[in-house]
Design a protein around this motif. Structure first.
Motif, PDB file in Angstrom:
ATOM      1  N   LEU A  97      -8.509  11.803  -4.443  1.00 59.57           N
ATOM      2  CA  LEU A  97      -8.563  11.281  -5.816  1.00 59.57           C
ATOM      3  C   LEU A  97      -8.802   9.780  -5.843  1.00 59.57           C
ATOM      4  O   LEU A  97      -8.874   9.179  -6.910  1.00 59.57           O
ATOM      5  CB  LEU A  97      -7.267  11.622  -6.570  1.00 59.57           C
ATOM      6  CG  LEU A  97      -6.978  13.108  -6.749  1.00 59.57           C
ATOM      7  CD1 LEU A  97      -5.673  13.304  -7.523  1.00 59.57           C
ATOM      8  CD2 LEU A  97      -8.126  13.833  -7.429  1.00 59.57           C
ATOM      9  N   GLY A  98      -8.894   9.178  -4.675  1.00 60.77           N
ATOM     10  CA  GLY A  98      -9.196   7.762  -4.596  1.00 60.77           C
ATOM     11  C   GLY A  98      -7.981   6.868  -4.761  1.00 60.77           C
ATOM     12  O   GLY A  98      -6.845   7.304  -4.627  1.00 60.77           O
ATOM     13  N   TYR A 154       0.836  -1.191   0.000  1.00 59.67           N
ATOM     14  CA  TYR A 154       0.000   0.000   0.000  1.00 59.67           C
ATOM     15  C   TYR A 154       0.875   1.246   0.000  1.00 59.67           C
ATOM     16  O   TYR A 154       1.833   1.329   0.756  1.00 59.67           O
ATOM     17  CB  TYR A 154      -0.906   0.014   1.236  1.00 59.67           C
ATOM     18  CG  TYR A 154      -1.852  -1.151   1.266  1.00 59.67           C
ATOM     19  CD1 TYR A 154      -3.097  -1.066   0.672  1.00 59.67           C
ATOM     20  CD2 TYR A 154      -1.479  -2.350   1.869  1.00 59.67           C
ATOM     21  CE1 TYR A 154      -3.967  -2.145   0.685  1.00 59.67           C
ATOM     22  CE2 TYR A 154      -2.336  -3.430   1.885  1.00 59.67           C
ATOM     23  CZ  TYR A 154      -3.570  -3.329   1.287  1.00 59.67           C
ATOM     24  OH  TYR A 154      -4.424  -4.401   1.294  1.00 59.67           O
ATOM     25  N   SER A 155       0.533   2.205  -0.860  1.00 60.04           N
ATOM     26  CA  SER A 155       1.237   3.488  -0.916  1.00 60.04           C
ATOM     27  C   SER A 155       0.215   4.612  -0.844  1.00 60.04           C
ATOM     28  O   SER A 155      -0.941   4.445  -1.243  1.00 60.04           O
ATOM     29  CB  SER A 155       2.023   3.629  -2.223  1.00 60.04           C
ATOM     30  OG  SER A 155       3.192   2.868  -2.180  1.00 60.04           O
ATOM     31  N   ALA A 189       1.901   3.772 -16.030  1.00 60.27           N
ATOM     32  CA  ALA A 189       0.512   3.542 -16.429  1.00 60.27           C
ATOM     33  C   ALA A 189      -0.424   3.477 -15.226  1.00 60.27           C
ATOM     34  O   ALA A 189      -1.551   3.962 -15.285  1.00 60.27           O
ATOM     35  CB  ALA A 189       0.410   2.265 -17.252  1.00 60.27           C
ATOM     36  N   GLY A 190       0.029   2.930 -14.127  1.00 57.97           N
ATOM     37  CA  GLY A 190      -0.817   2.775 -12.954  1.00 57.97           C
ATOM     38  C   GLY A 190      -1.250   4.079 -12.317  1.00 57.97           C
ATOM     39  O   GLY A 190      -2.285   4.131 -11.650  1.00 57.97           O
ATOM     40  N   VAL A 227      -2.472   2.243  -4.559  1.00 60.53           N
ATOM     41  CA  VAL A 227      -2.017   3.603  -4.257  1.00 60.53           C
ATOM     42  C   VAL A 227      -3.235   4.491  -4.039  1.00 60.53           C
ATOM     43  O   VAL A 227      -4.155   4.496  -4.854  1.00 60.53           O
ATOM     44  CB  VAL A 227      -1.158   4.164  -5.421  1.00 60.53           C
ATOM     45  CG1 VAL A 227      -0.687   5.573  -5.102  1.00 60.53           C
ATOM     46  CG2 VAL A 227       0.027   3.262  -5.716  1.00 60.53           C
ATOM     47  N   VAL A 228      -3.220   5.247  -2.942  1.00 59.23           N
ATOM     48  CA  VAL A 228      -4.265   6.229  -2.664  1.00 59.23           C
ATOM     49  C   VAL A 228      -3.602   7.604  -2.716  1.00 59.23           C
ATOM     50  O   VAL A 228      -2.498   7.789  -2.211  1.00 59.23           O
ATOM     51  CB  VAL A 228      -4.953   5.970  -1.298  1.00 59.23           C
ATOM     52  CG1 VAL A 228      -3.977   6.006  -0.153  1.00 59.23           C
ATOM     53  CG2 VAL A 228      -6.091   6.952  -1.078  1.00 59.23           C
ATOM     54  N   VAL A 229      -4.282   8.561  -3.379  1.00 60.61           N
ATOM     55  CA  VAL A 229      -3.672   9.877  -3.607  1.00 60.61           C
ATOM     56  C   VAL A 229      -4.681  10.984  -3.327  1.00 60.61           C
ATOM     57  O   VAL A 229      -5.863  10.864  -3.648  1.00 60.61           O
ATOM     58  CB  VAL A 229      -3.138   9.982  -5.055  1.00 60.61           C
ATOM     59  CG1 VAL A 229      -2.690  11.401  -5.383  1.00 60.61           C
ATOM     60  CG2 VAL A 229      -1.991   9.008  -5.269  1.00 60.61           C
ATOM     61  N   TRP A 230      -4.149  12.072  -2.747  1.00 61.88           N
ATOM     62  CA  TRP A 230      -4.887  13.308  -2.565  1.00 61.88           C
ATOM     63  C   TRP A 230      -4.222  14.377  -3.415  1.00 61.88           C
ATOM     64  O   TRP A 230      -3.009  14.325  -3.649  1.00 61.88           O
ATOM     65  CB  TRP A 230      -4.853  13.756  -1.105  1.00 61.88           C
ATOM     66  CG  TRP A 230      -5.710  12.924  -0.217  1.00 61.88           C
ATOM     67  CD1 TRP A 230      -6.999  13.170   0.149  1.00 61.88           C
ATOM     68  CD2 TRP A 230      -5.341  11.713   0.436  1.00 61.88           C
ATOM     69  NE1 TRP A 230      -7.460  12.177   0.987  1.00 61.88           N
ATOM     70  CE2 TRP A 230      -6.447  11.268   1.177  1.00 61.88           C
ATOM     71  CE3 TRP A 230      -4.165  10.928   0.457  1.00 61.88           C
ATOM     72  CZ2 TRP A 230      -6.441  10.094   1.933  1.00 61.88           C
ATOM     73  CZ3 TRP A 230      -4.155   9.765   1.210  1.00 61.88           C
ATOM     74  CH2 TRP A 230      -5.283   9.370   1.934  1.00 61.88           C
TER      75      TRP A 230
END
Length: 155
Positions: A74-75, A3-4, A139-140, A86-89
């Motif tokens: 951003l999910g 998890y990142s 790509a991810g 990966v979860v990103v804000w």
């Protein structure tokens, strides 16, 4: 599963731009397309909150704090390997990439030499428009740019 969590800083001047970091170390030195990343890093769910990990990793990778501002969720994305999520804000802000003071990692280099060397996690950071960012990112991570564009156009 690994998890990142990360933070995508953006600015609007006249058009949208996002801040990406070029992956450091000798394996990425001569690569460009696909060799850039949203500043992010690993965390352990249940031990650390994803948002706290995102802020910590941003600071570790760039040596700069996350700009003050609203955090837009951003999910999550999963890499095609299925082994990383990966979860990103996104946070609006202004950062000067020249002020970057990246964290480092150590690896054996050259391979099988027995010598360990230290390299920057991110060797440079730059601002890109969304089209250029899609080319630069793996790509991810590309769907996160699309989500940011959609989110901001809806506001």
């Amino acid at each position: 599963m690994r998890y990142s969590a990360g933070v995508l800083v953006y600015r609007r001047r006249p058009g949208l731009q996002v801040l990406l970091g070029h992956l450091g170390g000798p394996l990425w030195a001569r690569k460009d397309a696909g060799a850039w990343s949203i500043p992010k890093g690993e965390y352990e769910p249940g031990v650390e909150e994803a948002r706290a990990a995102a802020a910590r990793e941003f600071t570790e990778e760039l040596g700069l704090p996350v700009p003050a501002g609203e955090w837009l969720d951003l999910g999550e994305v999963r890499y095609s390997s299925g082994r990383k999520q990966v979860v990103v804000w996104a946070v609006e802000g202004e950062l000067d990439p020249a002020r970057m003071n990246p964290g480092t990692f150590e690896m054996e280099w050259p391979p099988r030499s027995g010598r360990r060397q230290e390299f920057p996690e991110i060797d440079r950071a730059e601002w890109f428009d969304p089209d250029a960012a899609r080319v630069k990112l793996s790509a991810g991570q590309r769907p996160l740019i699309d989500r940011l564009v959609e989110r901001l156009s809806a506001d």
